[in-house]
Design an enzyme around this catalytic site. Structure first.
Site, mmCIF file in Angstrom:
data_model
loop_
_atom_site.group_PDB
_atom_site.id
_atom_site.type_symbol
_atom_site.label_atom_id
_atom_site.label_comp_id
_atom_site.label_asym_id
_atom_site.label_seq_id
_atom_site.Cartn_x
_atom_site.Cartn_y
_atom_site.Cartn_z
ATOM 1 N N ALA A 72 -21.535 40.201 1.014
ATOM 2 C CA ALA A 72 -22.722 39.821 1.780
ATOM 3 C C ALA A 72 -23.423 38.606 1.188
ATOM 4 O O ALA A 72 -24.006 37.807 1.923
ATOM 5 C CB ALA A 72 -23.690 40.988 1.864
ATOM 6 N N THR A 73 -23.376 38.447 -0.126
ATOM 7 C CA THR A 73 -24.036 37.292 -0.737
ATOM 8 C C THR A 73 -23.418 35.998 -0.234
ATOM 9 O O THR A 73 -24.134 35.047 0.126
ATOM 10 C CB THR A 73 -23.955 37.364 -2.272
ATOM 11 O OG1 THR A 73 -24.688 38.517 -2.723
ATOM 12 C CG2 THR A 73 -24.553 36.122 -2.913
ATOM 13 N N ASN A 140 -33.312 47.493 0.503
ATOM 14 C CA ASN A 140 -32.454 48.178 -0.459
ATOM 15 C C ASN A 140 -33.229 48.959 -1.514
ATOM 16 O O ASN A 140 -32.696 49.892 -2.113
ATOM 17 C CB ASN A 140 -31.531 47.166 -1.150
ATOM 18 C CG ASN A 140 -32.296 46.039 -1.811
ATOM 19 O OD1 ASN A 140 -33.041 45.309 -1.147
ATOM 20 N ND2 ASN A 140 -32.127 45.856 -3.112
ATOM 21 N N SER A 185 -21.689 44.181 4.193
ATOM 22 C CA SER A 185 -20.868 44.335 2.996
ATOM 23 C C SER A 185 -20.090 45.636 3.076
ATOM 24 O O SER A 185 -20.659 46.683 3.403
ATOM 25 C CB SER A 185 -21.756 44.331 1.750
ATOM 26 O OG SER A 185 -20.998 44.565 0.587
ATOM 27 N N THR A 223 -7.271 32.428 0.901
ATOM 28 C CA THR A 223 -6.376 33.472 1.385
ATOM 29 C C THR A 223 -7.086 34.816 1.463
ATOM 30 O O THR A 223 -7.672 35.272 0.483
ATOM 31 C CB THR A 223 -5.155 33.596 0.457
ATOM 32 O OG1 THR A 223 -4.491 32.331 0.383
ATOM 33 C CG2 THR A 223 -4.188 34.650 0.961
ATOM 34 N N CYS A 305 -29.124 44.611 -8.698
ATOM 35 C CA CYS A 305 -29.005 43.170 -8.943
ATOM 36 C C CYS A 305 -30.093 42.648 -9.874
ATOM 37 O O CYS A 305 -29.954 41.577 -10.457
ATOM 38 C CB CYS A 305 -29.037 42.411 -7.616
ATOM 39 S SG CYS A 305 -27.689 42.879 -6.513
#
Length: 359
Positions: A72-73, A140, A185, A223, A305
């Site tokens: 998600a970041t 969050n 995410s 990739t 975080c």
């Protein structure tokens, strides 16, 4: 160990693990093939990527496309940088992935205030010249669910795009309505770490942030991992099928936890919240000592975080808590694989350890 930190990450669903295994196989299975190669094993890998893309897209609104990212970041960075929007406005309780990125792009980013329950007012003034507004679906740290549809409408009326960090809500709540960009995410909805996605509304063009081979429709070179995509897709499909069942289980857990913490004060809205998130405070509590005394319980003092920063939570400060009250708060996160008996036991042990501190 009793795990109560579902906001930091969720356990990998067995179904997601099983979906990944064929694409982690040895040379005989050819599951290692590059999904961007034109030969048969490559085409097979590419096919499973597209199945996963459809499964993830099913959690999101119609009328958009899904671009896989490393998480998600990266998705949020692609949205903020790739949109080229000038004039950013973000809520005061956004995840650091939004707040820090917005400030890096535009130091004068406008911070939209929240009330004492953590809600952004749907009638919040949007400054003239704002090009993008970002408000998360579910916070969050305190679990507050924002009125994103109304806020998206407000942003559009001001001529701005609307970005929604739906990391904590995807697979648990209905998709945020009205957004132009949505970040999700995998590992927050029982999928693997290392993969996320950005949903982009049809008709909206972004500039790539990562250049190279032009993969992911030219927006995200590199990739792709078929295994990670397959796990993400399987987790998304499972979440969609179990949404009501999971919510009912979480509701049961929530009531048990609230009863166990009856003398603690709730942080965040009691009504407008995801109930798999319980953030509570007890004045005078030494949280560091509490966590040291309860090493067989995995719970949090805030966002993973920001762990170890020593600073009071910016989310708790934004809802009006003092430094001391913010530092006397803990967060319990629970979900699909949480056991009711274990949760009750954890609450009793936390309460006893807090009482032993004399608070």
């Amino acid at each position: 160990m009793i795990y109560l930190d579902y906001q930091a990450t969720t356990p990998l669903a067995p179904e997601a693990r099983e979906a990944m295994l064929p694409w982690l196989g040895g040379p005989e299975a050819m599951g290692f093939a590059n999904p961007h190669s034109p030969h048969r094993p490559g085409r097979a890998a590419a096919a499973i990527v597209e199945v996963a893309r459809e499964q993830v897209a099913a959690l999101l609104p119609p009328g958009g496309r899904v671009i896989f990212t490393s998480g998600a970041t990266e998705a949020i960075n692609l949205a903020l940088v790739g949109s080229g929007a000038k004039g950013l406005a973000v809520s005061a309780i956004e995840h650091a992935a939004v707040l820090d990125t917005a400030r890096a792009i535009e130091p004068a980013t406008v911070i939209l205030p929240v009330d004492g329950t953590g809600l952004v007012d749907p009638a919040v003034p949007i400054p003239a010249g704002t090009g993008l507004v970002a408000v998360m679906q579910v916070n969050n740290e305190i679990g507050t669910v924002q009125p994103v549809a109304a806020l998206a409408e407000r942003a559009h009326a001001a001529g701005a795009l609307f970005l929604c960090d739906a990391v904590q809500g995807a697979g648990k709540l209905a998709a945020p309505a009205g957004a132009d960009l949505i970040a999700v995410s995998a590992h927050k909805l029982y999928g693997p770490k290392g993969i996320g996605a950005l949903w982009i509304r049809d008709g909206l063009d972004l500039a790539p942030m990562i250049h190279g081979g032009g993969q992911e429709k030219g927006l995200r070179s590199g990739t792709l991992s078929p295994a990670l995509c397959a796990g993400f897709g399987a987790a998304a499909k499972l979440a969609a099928s179990r949404m009501n069942e999971d919510a009912a289980h979480v509701e049961t857990l929530w009531h048990a936890a609230r009863e166990g913490f009856s003398r603690w004060t709730l942080n965040g809205s009691p009504e407008h919240r995801w109930r798999g998130n319980l953030n509570v405070r007890l004045p005078g509590l030494d949280v560091a000592r509490l966590m040291s005394d309860l090493r067989n319980l995995a719970f949090s003092a805030g966002s993973a975080c920001a762990s170890g920063s020593g600073r009071p939570s910016h989310v708790l400060k934004a809802i009006g808590l003092s430094d001391s009250d913010a530092k006397a708060s803990i967060r319990l996160g629970f979900g699909r694989y949480s056991d009711l008996g274990e949760l009750k036991d954890a609450c009793e042990r936390i309460e006893a350890a807090a009482a032993a501190q004399g608070v």
